[in-house]
Design an enzyme around this catalytic site. Structure first.
Site, PDB file in Angstrom:
ATOM      1  N   LYS A  29       0.894  -1.244   0.148  1.00 57.63           N
ATOM      2  CA  LYS A  29      -0.016  -0.006   0.196  1.00 57.63           C
ATOM      3  C   LYS A  29       0.706   1.287  -0.090  1.00 57.63           C
ATOM      4  O   LYS A  29       0.517   2.225  -0.660  1.00 57.63           O
ATOM      5  CB  LYS A  29      -1.019   0.147   1.304  1.00 57.63           C
ATOM      6  N   ARG A  98      -3.736   2.822   8.660  1.00 58.30           N
ATOM      7  CA  ARG A  98      -3.826   1.578   7.963  1.00 58.30           C
ATOM      8  C   ARG A  98      -2.597   0.628   7.599  1.00 58.30           C
ATOM      9  O   ARG A  98      -1.387   1.063   7.511  1.00 58.30           O
ATOM     10  CB  ARG A  98      -4.223   2.049   6.383  1.00 58.30           C
ATOM     11  N   GLY A 107      -8.291  -7.560   4.325  1.00 56.27           N
ATOM     12  CA  GLY A 107      -9.043  -7.366   5.564  1.00 56.27           C
ATOM     13  C   GLY A 107      -8.665  -8.218   6.905  1.00 56.27           C
ATOM     14  O   GLY A 107      -9.084  -8.290   8.004  1.00 56.27           O
ATOM     15  N   MET A 109      -5.611  -7.621   8.503  1.00 58.64           N
ATOM     16  CA  MET A 109      -5.106  -6.505   9.344  1.00 58.64           C
ATOM     17  C   MET A 109      -5.833  -5.341   9.839  1.00 58.64           C
ATOM     18  O   MET A 109      -6.985  -5.285   9.229  1.00 58.64           O
ATOM     19  CB  MET A 109      -3.618  -6.373   9.199  1.00 58.64           C
ATOM     20  N   ARG A 352      -3.331  -1.419  -6.377  1.00 60.62           N
ATOM     21  CA  ARG A 352      -2.496  -2.317  -6.395  1.00 60.62           C
ATOM     22  C   ARG A 352      -2.810  -3.486  -7.754  1.00 60.62           C
ATOM     23  O   ARG A 352      -3.866  -3.175  -8.080  1.00 60.62           O
ATOM     24  CB  ARG A 352      -2.670  -3.166  -5.029  1.00 60.62           C
ATOM     25  N   HIS A 468     -15.543  -8.168   1.148  1.00 59.84           N
ATOM     26  CA  HIS A 468     -14.684  -9.056   1.735  1.00 59.84           C
ATOM     27  C   HIS A 468     -14.960 -10.526   1.117  1.00 59.84           C
ATOM     28  O   HIS A 468     -13.727 -11.284   0.732  1.00 59.84           O
ATOM     29  CB  HIS A 468     -14.724  -9.133   3.254  1.00 59.84           C
ATOM     30  N   ARG A 591       4.108 -48.521 -11.153  1.00 55.38           N
ATOM     31  CA  ARG A 591       4.317 -49.350 -10.036  1.00 55.38           C
ATOM     32  C   ARG A 591       3.947 -50.753  -9.982  1.00 55.38           C
ATOM     33  O   ARG A 591       2.675 -51.088 -10.212  1.00 55.38           O
ATOM     34  CB  ARG A 591       3.715 -48.576  -8.849  1.00 55.38           C
ATOM     35  N   ARG A 646       9.201 -49.576 -11.934  1.00 54.55           N
ATOM     36  CA  ARG A 646       9.857 -49.746 -10.657  1.00 54.55           C
ATOM     37  C   ARG A 646       9.749 -51.287 -10.278  1.00 54.55           C
ATOM     38  O   ARG A 646       8.308 -51.799 -10.466  1.00 54.55           O
ATOM     39  CB  ARG A 646       9.260 -48.863  -9.736  1.00 54.55           C
ATOM     40  N   GLU A 776      15.294 -42.860  -2.325  1.00 59.54           N
ATOM     41  CA  GLU A 776      14.406 -42.714  -1.541  1.00 59.54           C
ATOM     42  C   GLU A 776      14.932 -42.916  -0.083  1.00 59.54           C
ATOM     43  O   GLU A 776      14.161 -42.592   0.885  1.00 59.54           O
ATOM     44  CB  GLU A 776      13.080 -43.287  -1.692  1.00 59.54           C
ATOM     45  N   SER A 795      16.002 -41.804 -10.008  1.00 50.83           N
ATOM     46  CA  SER A 795      14.565 -41.263  -9.809  1.00 50.83           C
ATOM     47  C   SER A 795      14.507 -41.115  -8.568  1.00 50.83           C
ATOM     48  O   SER A 795      14.362 -41.922  -7.663  1.00 50.83           O
ATOM     49  CB  SER A 795      13.611 -41.865 -10.393  1.00 50.83           C
ATOM     50  N   THR A 798      10.379 -38.912  -3.585  1.00 52.39           N
ATOM     51  CA  THR A 798      10.484 -37.683  -2.601  1.00 52.39           C
ATOM     52  C   THR A 798       9.415 -38.124  -1.428  1.00 52.39           C
ATOM     53  O   THR A 798       9.551 -37.536  -0.352  1.00 52.39           O
ATOM     54  CB  THR A 798      10.139 -36.620  -3.187  1.00 52.39           C
ATOM     55  N   ASP A 800       8.784 -41.235   0.267  1.00 51.22           N
ATOM     56  CA  ASP A 800       9.578 -41.879   1.132  1.00 51.22           C
ATOM     57  C   ASP A 800      10.686 -41.162   1.660  1.00 51.22           C
ATOM     58  O   ASP A 800      11.143 -41.268   2.827  1.00 51.22           O
ATOM     59  CB  ASP A 800       9.947 -43.148   0.552  1.00 51.22           C
ATOM     60  N   CYS A 863       9.877 -38.733  -8.902  1.00 56.44           N
ATOM     61  CA  CYS A 863       8.742 -39.488  -9.325  1.00 56.44           C
ATOM     62  C   CYS A 863       7.834 -39.313  -8.255  1.00 56.44           C
ATOM     63  O   CYS A 863       6.669 -39.981  -8.099  1.00 56.44           O
ATOM     64  CB  CYS A 863       8.705 -40.755  -9.854  1.00 56.44           C
ATOM     65  N   TYR A 883      13.957 -34.571 -15.719  1.00 51.20           N
ATOM     66  CA  TYR A 883      12.291 -34.443 -15.959  1.00 51.20           C
ATOM     67  C   TYR A 883      11.616 -34.636 -14.508  1.00 51.20           C
ATOM     68  O   TYR A 883      12.362 -34.856 -13.419  1.00 51.20           O
ATOM     69  CB  TYR A 883      12.135 -35.629 -16.861  1.00 51.20           C
TER      70      TYR A 883
END
Length: 911
Positions: A29, A98, A107, A109, A352, A468, A591, A646, A776, A795, A798, A800, A863, A883
């Site tokens: 602001k 403000r 809205g 704050m 804004r 709002h 899988r 896999r 993993e 690969s 993420t 596990d 993956c 990838y």
């Protein structure tokens, strides 16, 4: 304007000193007020207290040294410029206080208006506005002055001193009832003077002190209240929802008051330079005569469309349109503008870059490219994967039996169906039980944020596109219909009446945030046009659908810019086919354990129960042709594209009946004297293999090493399938992935056996099979250099990797304590939803760097579910993966974000 600062830290800036690029310091602001001032728009004078001051206050609990003096010197300069003194009894200067963080938090704050009014200056304000000075006068100007005073006490009491807002609201309702009216405007000066007395009594009873009469004390307390509102519950919840940094703090803007409630020649409004719901060009916004700003955004009074201002005050209307056009050209984007007209004089209070719906974001980006304001790279930067995912949600399928019972304003598009609830608490409660809910209110306020987050959609009987409910819903991507004034909402009774129907809490309604229509009951939904485009059934070059053309344009540019390939996680022919239509460039995770469920479970049981080599070979021989057929289907669907398979990686308990159930079955059979040889053998096997923590037990590579022939059967099935597809004229590119490797020796052992089978099966077919592993286990990431010597690709699993790095099981902990961690700010977002860059992400980075150092041609991918998360895709681009792989439905999202990541990286490199 201000005197020379005398301390090391500059905490206060005049508007003329800043610009729009200083949002970190001045907040959004303040930076935009400075920008409007500098380009010559009529902005009321004022100054901004920096976010640095707020951070210091929140850290120490007290104002930083020098802030009070700096505020004083800037206030004196403001008084000189205005020719008035704060709170002067004869001719008072009043200011607004403000909040204004770097990021828009509508809205969330606090704001306090009319600071400087007291028992004496209220008379001076009436005189300043043209009224009489007597204690019993009741002109319009007197009414204005006393109305402004009651607003200050109400806002100050609630914001600064924690007086319950409903105490003031009840007193106001009592005053209106005594007048025989439902409207604030029907209260005259005498009524409001009496209301001020009542408000001051409420203030005294709740705080134990009189309402402060010293103007500077009011100002200082209001500034502190704005600082403290940064950590108010609703602000914390909003930041968590929007993933905004908790340490940023808010700036405070102190601005000379201009008044929209001075009579019919005054007013206040909100304007958008384009439709924030659709992106269409035109004049959009709301105006309310004889009102202050909170009357518009709160929705407590229904506004008129902005176009009505041309009839009410054409000079101001024409001037506003000119400023809107100037601002849009200057910011090169949709602008959200707040303005006030004080007796025919237009003042710009805020601008804004406006929040917009997903559809508007894509449409506006395309329009601005056509207008030459931005290029395609910038257009790509201005949309995101979360918005694209919203556009892929279904919409209502309507026929003659579904007729709307009400029509409001389509404030935030989407099709939402759910049970009606009337309070935020009830919305949270039912949503926590898995119910879809629609939050119905007369109007929402910041205290409703939890319920708005929990609900599928929001329906209000008051307010417009800038209320709002509308602004917050658009920011969250929630469906919202506002201003459906046909609804008679009775919150205490938990019902609303509409078109001769009574809808009670728990009844189902459907709301359309595009058309604004409200339906009773559950309306069926149908796929979005954007999904039809991705499915290939809607030609973007021939359709009249503007949104589809805009999405196609952005997606085409994203694909041309991205470096990351996008694959899919798919285990079936159908999933593979859909993902390919959505633009997948292969399969990053197939899988195989999912292929052993259903009718094949018995074959797995036979394999596990095998007591001799012959029994085991017989079970594997039965599984081989089934596996081969599965892979042939998938390779054909992915003809010419890589497919990472896999090898089986289930905890064994997933294929065996529960120990307790088997024990009961055997005991019952023995009690009855029935034969139960199979069940007894299975029970013995389950007991032998029982694990206290199966997720960390006999699975992945361990399973392949312990059960002879299991991996060999799968490798043979994969390779034979690839050869069969190739010999039939297709192209298969299988990549065999060994799961859960923690030591290079595990991979070397499996690889040696795998290579023998591949050499035997491939022969002269020309099929090439890569062998790699899934990273993993944290140890694998930390020894990636060694493992890369035996792997052609990594690969990153993420899911596990996150579980093991954090030391918790996703299935057990998300419902148990994640809510508390999010509440305390330990998590900004679940680490299973978006990659934990500092922990899990560092493991990925280490493995990528050390793996490539050992084998420069090492292929790297991910993956886990993070492969489809927008923020995570940017991280994987930064790390240098080749990838990402994700569920079929999220393939377009990953494509878009991969393009955005490339553009943003190029932009930062050029800087």
């Amino acid at each position: 304007m201000a005197a020379q600062e005398t301390v090391d830290h500059k905490y206060v800036y005049d508007f003329a000193e800043g610009n729009k690029d200083q949002k970190d310091l001045l907040g959004g602001k303040g930076a935009n007020l400075a920008e409007m001032t500098n380009i010559g728009l009529p902005v009321p004078p004022g100054f901004t207290i920096t976010t640095t001051a707020c951070q210091a206050y929140l850290t120490t609990g007290k104002e930083p040294t020098g802030l009070a003096d700096q505020v004083g010197s800037h206030l004196e300069a403001l008084e000189r410029e205005m020719g008035r003194t704060l709170g002067d009894p004869e001719d008072p200067l009043l200011v607004s206080v403000r909040s204004g963080a770097k990021f828009s938090m509508p809205g969330m704050m606090e704001t306090v208006l009319n600071v400087g009014l007291n028992d004496r200056s209220v008379v001076g304000l009436a005189r300043q506005a043209g009224g009489s000075t007597g204690p019993d006068s009741s002109s319009d100007s007197d009414r204005f002055a006393w109305d402004s005073y009651r607003r200050l006490i109400q806002m100050f009491g609630k914001t600064v001193c924690d007086v319950p807002g409903e105490d003031f609201e009840h007193a106001l309702d009592d005053a209106k009832r005594a007048k025989g009216s439902d409207l604030d405007l029907d209260l005259d000066a005498d009524d409001l003077r009496a209301l001020v007395v009542t408000y001051k009594k409420i203030f005294r009873q709740r705080t134990g002190r009189e309402f402060p009469q010293e103007p500077r004390e009011q100002l200082d307390l209001a500034i502190r209240a704005v600082f403290e509102s940064w950590n108010a519950e609703r602000a914390v919840i909003y930041r968590r929802q929007e993933r905004l940094p908790a340490e940023a703090g808010t700036a405070v803007n102190v601005v000379a008051m201009v008044f929209g409630n001075l009579g019919t020649d005054s007013g206040t409004g909100v304007a958008f330079t384009r439709d924030p719901a659709s992106g269409a060009q035109g004049i959009y916004g709301d105006y309310l005569a004889n009102a202050q700003g909170e009357d518009v955004v709160s929705g407590i009074r229904n506004t008129v469309p902005l176009q009505e201002l041309e009839r009410i005050d054409k000079n101001s209307y024409d001037e506003l349109l000119d400023y809107m056009a100037r601002l849009e050209r200057h910011y090169k984007d949709l602008c959200d503008i707040e303005f006030t007209i004080e007796r025919g004089k237009l003042w710009m209070l805020q601008t804004r870059v406006g929040k917009r719906t997903a559809a508007a974001a894509f449409n506006i980006a395309g329009q601005l490219v056509d207008e030459g304001l931005i290029d395609l790279d910038e257009a790509l930067h201005r949309v995101n994967g979360a918005q694209l995912a919203q556009l892929m949600f279904p919409r209502f399928k309507l026929d003659h039996e579904f007729q709307p019972v009400a029509t409001g304003i389509g404030a935030s598009p989407g099709a939402a169906v759910g049970k009606v609830v009337f309070t935020s608490a009830r919305a949270v409660e039912l949503a926590g039980q898995g119910e879809a809910v629609i939050l119905v209110r007369r109007e929402t306020n910041p205290d409703d944020l939890n319920g708005m987050i929990a609900a599928q959609g929001i329906l209000t009987s008051r307010g417009g596109k800038t209320s709002h409910a509308a602004v917050v819903a658009r920011g969250m991507g929630k469906t919202c219909v506002s201003g459906a004034d046909q609804l008679d909402v009775d919150i205490p009774a938990k019902r609303f009446a509409v078109a001769g129907h009574t809808v009670n809490e728990g009844d189902v309604v459907s709301i359309d945030g595009t058309t604004g229509k409200v339906y009773l009951g559950e309306v069926p939904v149908m796929p979005s046009e954007v999904v039809r485009y991705f499915e290939g059934t809607l030609d973007p070059e021939r359709t009249d659908d503007v949104l589809v053309r805009a999405v196609h344009r952005v997606m085409t540019h994203a694909d041309s810019r991205r470096r990351l390939a996008v694959r899919t996680n798919a285990d079936t022919k159908a999933d593979a086919a859909r993902a390919r239509r959505f633009g997948a460039q292969g399969i990053g995770l197939c899988r195989t354990e999912h292929m052993f469920l259903g009718d094949r479970r018995e074959l797995v049981e036979r394999l596990i129960l095998a007591s001799t080599d012959a029994d085991r070979e017989q079970a594997l021989a039965a599984l081989l042709p089934l596996q081969r057929a599965d892979f042939i289907e998938i390779f054909r669907e992915m003809d010419g594209l890589p497919v990472t398979v896999r090898l089986i990686d289930p905890p064994l308990h997933e294929f065996l009946p529960p120990l307790e159930q088997l024990a009961v079955n055997v005991a019952v059979a023995q009690e009855r004297g029935e034969a139960a040889a199979r069940e007894e053998a299975l029970l013995a096997a389950v007991r032998r293999m029982h694990e206290e923590n199966p997720m960390l037990g006999l699975r992945g590579v361990r399973l392949g090493l312990v059960i002879p022939g299991l991996f060999a059967m799968q490798v043979r099935a994969i390779t034979e399938a690839a050869v069969a597809v190739t010999e039939s004229g297709g192209s298969a590119f299988p990549e065999i992935m060994v799961p859960l490797v923690g030591a290079v020796q595990e991979l070397e052992t499996v690889r040696a056996e795998t290579e023998k089978i591949i050499a035997e099966v491939v022969g002269g077919s020309g099929v090439e099979v890569l062998i790699g592993t899934m990273i993993e286990v944290p140890r694998a990431a930390l020894t990636a250099g060694e493992i890369a010597e035996a792997a052609q690709f990594f690969s990153f699993g993420t899911n596990d990797l996150t579980q093991m790095a954090w030391g918790f099981s996703r299935d057990d902990v998300e419902g148990a304590f994640f809510w508390r961690y999010l509440e305390l700010g330990i998590f900004g977002i679940s680490p299973f939803e978006s990659i934990d860059r500092d922990g899990v992400g560092r493991l990925v980075r280490i493995a990528a760097e050390e793996g490539r150092a050992a084998r420069s041609e090492l292929k790297l991918g991910v993956c886990g579910e993070h492969g489809g998360d927008p923020d995570s895709v940017h991280f994987f681009h930064e790390v240098g993966l080749d990838y990402v792989s994700c569920s079929p439905f999220r393939v377009p999202v990953a494509r878009l974000e991969a393009g955005r990541a490339a553009v943003e990286t190029a932009g930062s490199d050029s800087r």
